[in-house]
Design a protein around this motif. Structure first.
Motif, short mmCIF file in Angstrom:
data_model
loop_
_atom_site.label_atom_id
_atom_site.label_comp_id
_atom_site.label_asym_id
_atom_site.label_seq_id
_atom_site.Cartn_x
_atom_site.Cartn_y
_atom_site.Cartn_z
N ARG A 173 0.82 -1.22 0.00
CA ARG A 173 0.00 0.00 0.00
C ARG A 173 0.84 1.26 0.00
O ARG A 173 0.30 2.37 0.08
CB ARG A 173 -0.92 -0.02 1.22
CG ARG A 173 -1.97 -1.13 1.12
CD ARG A 173 -2.91 -1.17 2.31
NE ARG A 173 -3.33 0.14 2.77
CZ ARG A 173 -3.46 0.45 4.07
NH1 ARG A 173 -3.22 -0.43 5.02
NH2 ARG A 173 -3.86 1.67 4.41
N VAL A 174 2.17 1.12 -0.09
CA VAL A 174 3.08 2.26 -0.02
C VAL A 174 4.05 2.17 -1.19
O VAL A 174 4.77 1.17 -1.32
CB VAL A 174 3.89 2.25 1.29
CG1 VAL A 174 4.77 3.48 1.39
CG2 VAL A 174 2.99 2.11 2.50
N VAL A 198 -2.08 4.06 -0.31
CA VAL A 198 -3.44 3.78 -0.79
C VAL A 198 -4.23 3.03 0.27
O VAL A 198 -3.69 2.45 1.21
CB VAL A 198 -3.44 2.99 -2.12
CG1 VAL A 198 -2.84 3.84 -3.24
CG2 VAL A 198 -2.73 1.67 -1.99
N ASP A 199 -5.53 3.01 0.08
CA ASP A 199 -6.48 2.39 0.99
C ASP A 199 -6.36 0.87 0.96
O ASP A 199 -5.85 0.29 0.00
CB ASP A 199 -7.90 2.80 0.59
CG ASP A 199 -8.89 2.72 1.72
OD1 ASP A 199 -8.56 2.19 2.80
OD2 ASP A 199 -10.02 3.20 1.53
N GLU A 232 -7.42 -1.24 -5.78
CA GLU A 232 -7.25 -2.12 -6.93
C GLU A 232 -6.29 -1.50 -7.95
O GLU A 232 -6.50 -0.38 -8.41
CB GLU A 232 -8.60 -2.37 -7.60
CG GLU A 232 -8.54 -3.39 -8.70
CD GLU A 232 -9.91 -3.65 -9.28
OE1 GLU A 232 -9.99 -3.84 -10.50
OE2 GLU A 232 -10.90 -3.64 -8.52
N ARG A 233 -5.27 -2.26 -8.27
CA ARG A 233 -4.32 -1.83 -9.29
C ARG A 233 -4.91 -2.10 -10.66
O ARG A 233 -5.36 -3.20 -10.94
CB ARG A 233 -3.02 -2.61 -9.11
CG ARG A 233 -1.95 -2.25 -10.06
CD ARG A 233 -0.69 -2.99 -9.68
NE ARG A 233 0.20 -3.09 -10.80
CZ ARG A 233 1.35 -3.70 -10.77
NH1 ARG A 233 1.74 -4.29 -9.65
NH2 ARG A 233 2.11 -3.76 -11.83
N ASP A 242 -8.55 5.98 -4.47
CA ASP A 242 -8.02 5.02 -3.49
C ASP A 242 -6.86 5.58 -2.67
O ASP A 242 -6.32 4.90 -1.81
CB ASP A 242 -7.54 3.75 -4.21
CG ASP A 242 -8.69 2.95 -4.80
OD1 ASP A 242 -9.78 2.94 -4.20
OD2 ASP A 242 -8.49 2.33 -5.86
N VAL A 243 -6.45 6.82 -2.94
CA VAL A 243 -5.27 7.40 -2.29
C VAL A 243 -5.68 8.04 -0.96
O VAL A 243 -6.60 8.85 -0.91
CB VAL A 243 -4.60 8.44 -3.21
CG1 VAL A 243 -3.45 9.14 -2.49
CG2 VAL A 243 -4.10 7.77 -4.49
#
Length: 182
Positions: A55-56, A77-78, A82-83, A92-93
């Motif tokens: 997530r980082v 990101v949360d 989803e990528r 999502d950030v």
């Protein structure tokens, strides 16, 4: 496909450079050691806070509907973000950290403030090696942020994400840079 994602997919970004698109112009900026060290220190602090490395990340494309995409120096990101191909949605950030490559960088202090606030990114931090100061912005709204706090290097920075995760960053090791350095 955006200009930025096309450049990345073609491998057209030279080693050591960050490429961004602003107002239809492609801007390539070499990273300084101070930027790299600061981002590394922040990444270590975020991971030490218990946020998993998935997530980082830094210099990963974030898409902004109807606007230029961005690749912030560091993004959190949360949970469950989803990528999509090689990017994430700005929705999502949770937090972004930027380290200016020049004093009073308009991109970091004006354009990104408006964009990140408008898209509801809860925390935007500018770790400025020229000012030896971290500017922490929160309470996003349509034209920026409602709250700004400046923290001198050497003092801790902390904030709590919407997920309840608390991030504590020790800025004592953040490097400084004078305007005369190349």
């Amino acid at each position: 496909m955006s200009v930025m994602s096309e450049l990345i997919e073609r491998g057209a970004v030279p080693e050591g450079y960050k490429v961004e698109v602003f107002d239809g112009r492609v801007i390539m900026t070499p990273r300084s050691p101070e930027q790299d060290w600061t981002v590394s220190d922040v990444r270590d602090a975020v991971k030490a806070s218990g946020i998993p490395r998935e997530r980082v990340f830094g210099d990963v494309l974030i898409t902004f509907p109807g606007e230029n995409d961005a690749a912030p120096d560091l993004t959190i990101v949360d949970v469950g973000a989803e990528r999509r191909r090689n990017s994430y949605s700005c929705l999502d950030v949770l937090a972004v950290v930027e380290v200016p490559s020049e004093p009073e960088d308009e991109k970091d202090y004006v354009r990104n403030v408006r964009k990140y606030g408008r898209f509801g990114i809860d925390f935007y931090l500018v770790a400025d090696p020229f000012k030896a100061m971290v500017t922490v912005m929160s309470e996003p709204h349509g034209s920026g942020y409602g709250r700004t706090v400046e923290v001198p290097y050497g003092q801790p920075v902390s904030f709590t994400l919407a997920t309840g995760e608390r991030v504590e960053i020790d800025t004592a090791t953040f490097p400084t840079r004078t305007t005369g350095e190349g």
